[in-house]
Design a protein around this motif. Structure first.
Motif, short mmCIF file in Angstrom:
data_model
loop_
_atom_site.label_atom_id
_atom_site.label_comp_id
_atom_site.label_asym_id
_atom_site.label_seq_id
_atom_site.Cartn_x
_atom_site.Cartn_y
_atom_site.Cartn_z
N TYR A 123 0.84 -1.17 0.22
CA TYR A 123 0.18 -0.18 -0.02
C TYR A 123 0.90 1.36 0.08
O TYR A 123 0.54 2.35 -0.55
CB TYR A 123 -0.98 -0.03 1.14
N ILE A 124 1.92 1.25 0.89
CA ILE A 124 3.09 2.18 0.76
C ILE A 124 3.66 2.62 -0.51
O ILE A 124 3.71 3.51 -1.14
CB ILE A 124 4.04 2.19 1.98
N ALA A 125 3.81 1.22 -1.37
CA ALA A 125 4.66 1.39 -2.54
C ALA A 125 3.66 2.09 -3.46
O ALA A 125 4.12 2.84 -4.50
CB ALA A 125 5.09 -0.01 -2.95
N ASN A 126 2.16 1.68 -3.38
CA ASN A 126 1.35 2.29 -4.61
C ASN A 126 0.77 3.74 -4.37
O ASN A 126 0.06 4.36 -5.23
CB ASN A 126 0.12 1.35 -4.75
N ALA A 127 0.99 4.32 -3.08
CA ALA A 127 0.44 5.45 -2.72
C ALA A 127 0.72 6.56 -3.53
O ALA A 127 0.01 7.29 -3.97
CB ALA A 127 0.65 5.85 -1.27
N PRO A 128 1.99 6.91 -3.61
CA PRO A 128 2.43 8.07 -4.62
C PRO A 128 1.92 8.00 -6.12
O PRO A 128 1.52 9.14 -6.46
CB PRO A 128 4.21 7.76 -4.79
N SER A 129 1.79 6.87 -6.64
CA SER A 129 1.16 6.98 -7.93
C SER A 129 -0.28 7.14 -8.06
O SER A 129 -1.02 7.36 -9.20
CB SER A 129 1.52 5.42 -8.53
N PRO A 143 -10.55 9.70 -1.00
CA PRO A 143 -11.26 8.45 -0.92
C PRO A 143 -11.24 7.50 -1.82
O PRO A 143 -11.74 6.26 -1.67
CB PRO A 143 -12.73 9.13 -0.68
N GLN A 144 -10.65 7.86 -2.94
CA GLN A 144 -10.72 6.89 -4.11
C GLN A 144 -9.48 6.24 -4.14
O GLN A 144 -9.23 5.24 -4.75
CB GLN A 144 -10.59 7.70 -5.25
N MET A 145 -8.32 6.33 -3.09
CA MET A 145 -7.02 5.74 -3.38
C MET A 145 -7.12 4.32 -2.35
O MET A 145 -7.85 4.42 -1.33
CB MET A 145 -6.02 6.56 -2.35
N SER A 146 -6.30 3.32 -2.66
CA SER A 146 -6.65 2.03 -1.99
C SER A 146 -6.20 2.29 -0.39
O SER A 146 -6.50 1.43 0.23
CB SER A 146 -5.61 1.13 -2.77
N VAL A 147 -5.11 3.23 -0.24
CA VAL A 147 -4.76 3.23 1.05
C VAL A 147 -5.88 3.68 2.05
O VAL A 147 -5.79 3.73 3.42
CB VAL A 147 -3.76 4.26 1.29
N TYR A 148 -6.96 4.61 1.39
CA TYR A 148 -8.29 4.65 2.10
C TYR A 148 -9.17 3.71 2.12
O TYR A 148 -9.67 3.62 3.18
CB TYR A 148 -8.39 6.13 1.69
N THR A 149 -9.42 3.10 0.84
CA THR A 149 -10.33 2.15 0.77
C THR A 149 -10.52 0.88 1.49
O THR A 149 -11.29 0.26 1.83
CB THR A 149 -10.93 2.05 -0.74
N ASP A 150 -9.15 0.33 1.52
CA ASP A 150 -8.81 -1.03 2.12
C ASP A 150 -8.69 -0.98 3.49
O ASP A 150 -8.05 0.03 4.21
CB ASP A 150 -7.83 -1.63 1.47
N GLU A 151 -8.93 -2.07 4.23
CA GLU A 151 -8.68 -2.09 5.80
C GLU A 151 -7.24 -2.67 5.79
O GLU A 151 -6.95 -3.98 5.20
CB GLU A 151 -9.61 -3.22 6.42
#
Length: 495
Positions: free
Chosen positions: A335-341, A372-380
Motif C-alpha cells: 500500500y505504501i509502494a502504490n500510494a505515490p502513483s 477517498p478513491q485511493m487504496s490506502v483509504y478504501t482498504d482495511e
C-alpha cells in the motif's frame, strides 16, 4: 518443536493428520505445529460439549458465579505467562499483551454478576388467578471463532458471557497464535468449569465450515475481516443459527482546528501504530479540518513517529513489534509502494526501516493528502499505516465518515463541547470517542460497529451478549379454583 493438539473434554485430543505452522514473528522461525480439525473432529467435540452442557446449566447460579471470581484471580496470577505466549506468537510487545488481558478480565468481572444478569421478570394477577414470568435459558452449545490479533481478549469477551449464561463453548482460535487458547482452557477448568464445557479446536476453513454446519451448534460468534464475517453470517444463519459476526474497520479520527494538537498527535500515534496497527479499533485515517490544522498535526505526528522504537516484543525498550506473518507484512508494504502513483504524499515510509532479524518487521508509515478513491483509504490495511485526509470543515469530515462502508469506531478531537455533542448525534458509527482515540467500551457496555462492521443484531460482550447467548421463555401460570367450570371454547382473554 511443540505440537499443539485440540482440547476436548478436559484432555488433549486428536492426531496431527493436517496441521499448520506457528511462527515467532520477531525471528521468523517456526516454533510449533498446530493440529487442524477435520469435520469428524468437530462432530466429536460437539458431541462432548452437548453431553457436558446440561449439568453446567443446572449448576446453582451462585456456585457458577464463583467460577468467574476464581477465573479473574487466575488470570491476574497468570498474566505474565499469558502475555509471554501472546508475544511469542503474535509479536506485540509485552505491555500491550498484558493490556489485552486486563480488558478480557473486565468481561470476566461482568459475567461474575450472572445471578443478577439472568434475572427474569414476574407479573402477578395479569388476569384472575393468572401470573406470568420469564426465564433466560442457554442456547446449548455455542461456537466462538476468534482472530489472531487478540488471542486472549476476544476469547474472553465471548466465552465469559457464553459460560455465564449456562452454555458449553467450542473455541476455534486463530491458527496463527493458538497457544493462548490452550492456556485459557486450562484456567477455566482450574476455576471450576467442568471438563467438556470449554473446548478448543484448531484449524482452517474445514473446521470453521464444520462448526457452521453442525446441527449441534446453536449460536456462532465471530470476529475477523468483513468478507469472512459476511460469509460466516450467511452460512450460519442459513443453517438456523443465531449469529453475531464482527467484521473489519476503517476508523477515522477528526482533528478540529481548536483541538489540543499535541494531545491529538499523541493519540494518533498511539492509536495508529500500537500493536503494529493490527487492531480493529486502530485509527487508520486522520481527518484534519483545514490545511493549517493538517500541516501542524502531520508535523507533530511525524516527529513522534520517527522516535518510536520497533523491535521484538520481549525487548522492554520496544514500543511496537512485528506483524503477524511475512505475507501480511508484504501486503501492508504494498500500500505504501502504490500510494505515490495514486497522488498521495508519503511523509514516512516504513519500508525504509532496517532491522537486525528475519522477523516480520515493518516501520511506521504516514501518508498525507489521501483521497477517498485511493487504496490506502478504501482498504482495511491492518498495519502501521496512518492516512491523512484534508477537509475544509466539520460537515465535510462527517460526510466523509458517514459515506464509508465501515462503521466500527470513530473519534473527534476538539475543545468545543457543542461540536462534540453534535458529532455524537451526526455520526453513523457504532462506537464514538470524544478526545478518546480508541473508544472500546468497558465490560459493562457492549462492543460493536454498524454497517459492514457487523453482521447480526447483537454486539459482543456486555448486556447484549447476555441476550445473544440466551433464549427467553414466557411462562403463564394459573391455579384455578376446583369449584369453577373449566369448559370454555372461546379464545382466552385476560379478564
Amino acid at each position: 518443536m511443540n505440537n499443539i493438539q485440540h482440547h476436548v473434554g478436559g484432555v488433549p485430543y486428536g492426531e496431527i493428520a493436517r496441521s499448520g505452522a506457528v511462527f515467532n514473528p520477531a525471528t521468523g522461525e517456526q516454533t510449533a505445529t498446530v493440529a487442524f480439525a477435520s469435520a469428524a473432529d468437530v462432530a466429536h467435540v460437539v458431541k462432548v460439549a452437548a453431553a457436558a452442557q446440561g449439568a453446567w446449566q443446572k449448576m446453582g447460579l451462585v456456585k457458577r458465579a464463583g467460577v468467574f471470581f476464581r477465573m479473574r484471580q487466575l488470570l491476574i496470577e497468570h498474566t505474565d505467562q499469558i502475555a509471554a505466549a501472546i508475544t511469542a506468537e503474535h509479536g506485540k510487545v509485552l505491555s500491550d499483551a498484558a493490556g489485552e488481558i486486563s480488558r478480557g478480565i473486565e468481561n470476566v468481572e461482568f459475567a461474575a454478576g450472572l445471578v443478577n444478569l439472568l434475572k427474569g421478570e414476574y407479573s402477578t394477577g395479569v388476569a384472575t388467578g393468572v401470573d406470568v414470568h420469564t426465564l433466560k435459558q442457554p442456547i446449548g452449545v455455542v461456537a466462538c471463532i476468534t482472530p489472531f490479533n487478540f488471542p486472549a481478549m476476544v476469547p474472553l469477551w465471548m466465552s465469559a458471557s457464553a459460560l455465564a449464561t449456562g452454555n458449553a463453548v467450542i473455541l476455534k482460535p486463530s491458527e496463527k497464535d493458538p497457544t493462548t487458547a490452550m492456556i485459557l482452557a486450562r484456567l477455566w477448568e482450574e476455576a471450576g468449569v467442568p471438563p467438556g464445557v470449554f473446548n478448543v479446536v484448531h484449524g482452517d476453513k474445514e473446521a470453521v465450515d464444520a462448526l457452521l454446519d453442525s446441527p449441534g451448534i446453536g449460536a456462532v460468534s465471530f470476529v475477523g475481516s468483513t468478507p469472512i464475517a459476511r460469509g460466516i453470517y450467511s452460512r450460519a444463519a442459513a443453517n438456523g443459527k443465531r449469529v453475531q459476526a464482527l467484521g473489519g474497520a476503517k476508523n477515522h479520527m477528526i482533528v478540529m482546528p481548536d483541538a489540543d494538537l499535541d494531545s491529538a498527535a499523541d493519540a494518533a500515534v498511539n492509536a495508529a501504530y500500537g500493536s503494529a496497527g493490527e487492531r480493529c479499533m486502530a485509527i487508520s485515517v486522520l481527518v484534519a479540518v483545514g490545511d493549517a490544522t493538517a500541516d501542524a498535526v502531520v508535523a507533530k505526528i511525524r516527529e513522534r513517529a520517527e522516535s518510536l522504537t520497533i523491535g521484538a516484543g520481549t525487548d522492554p525498550d520496544s514500543q511496537m513489534g512485528p506483524l503477524i506473518t511475512r505475507e501480511h507484512r508484504d501486503k501492508v508494504a504494498s500500500y505504501i509502494a502504490n500510494a505515490p502513483s495514486q497522488g498521495a504524499e508519503v511523509v514516512l515510509d516504513g519500508r525504509s526501516a532496517e532491522f537486525d532479524s528475519d522477523g516480520f518487521f515493518l516501520g511506521v508509515s504516514l501518508v498525507d493528502r489521501v483521497t477517498p478513491q485511493m487504496s490506502v483509504y478504501t482498504d482495511e490495511i491492518f498495519g502501521p499505516v496512518l492516512a491523512v485526509v484534508r477537509v475544509d470543515d466539520y460537515d465535510q469530515a462527517v460526510d466523509l465518515i458517514n459515506a464509508n462502508s465501515f462503521a466500527n469506531g470513530t473519534a473527534i478531537f476538539t475543545r468545543d463541547g457543542a461540536t462534540a455533542r453534535r458529532f455524537t448525534e451526526d455520526i453513523e458509527v457504532g462506537m464514538v470517542g470524544i478526545n478518546v482515540p480508541l473508544p472500546v467500551p468497558i465490560g459493562a457496555y457492549s462492543f460493536g460497529g454498524w454497517k459492514d462492521s457487523l453482521f447480526g443484531d447483537s454486539h459482543i460482550y456486555g448486556p447484549e451478549s447476555i441476550h445473544f447467548y440466551t433464549r427467553s421463555k414466557v411462562v403463564t401460570t394459573r391455579w384455578p379454583d376446583p369449584s369453577e367450570s373449566q369448559l370454555d371454547l372461546g379464545f382466552p382473554s385476560n379478564h
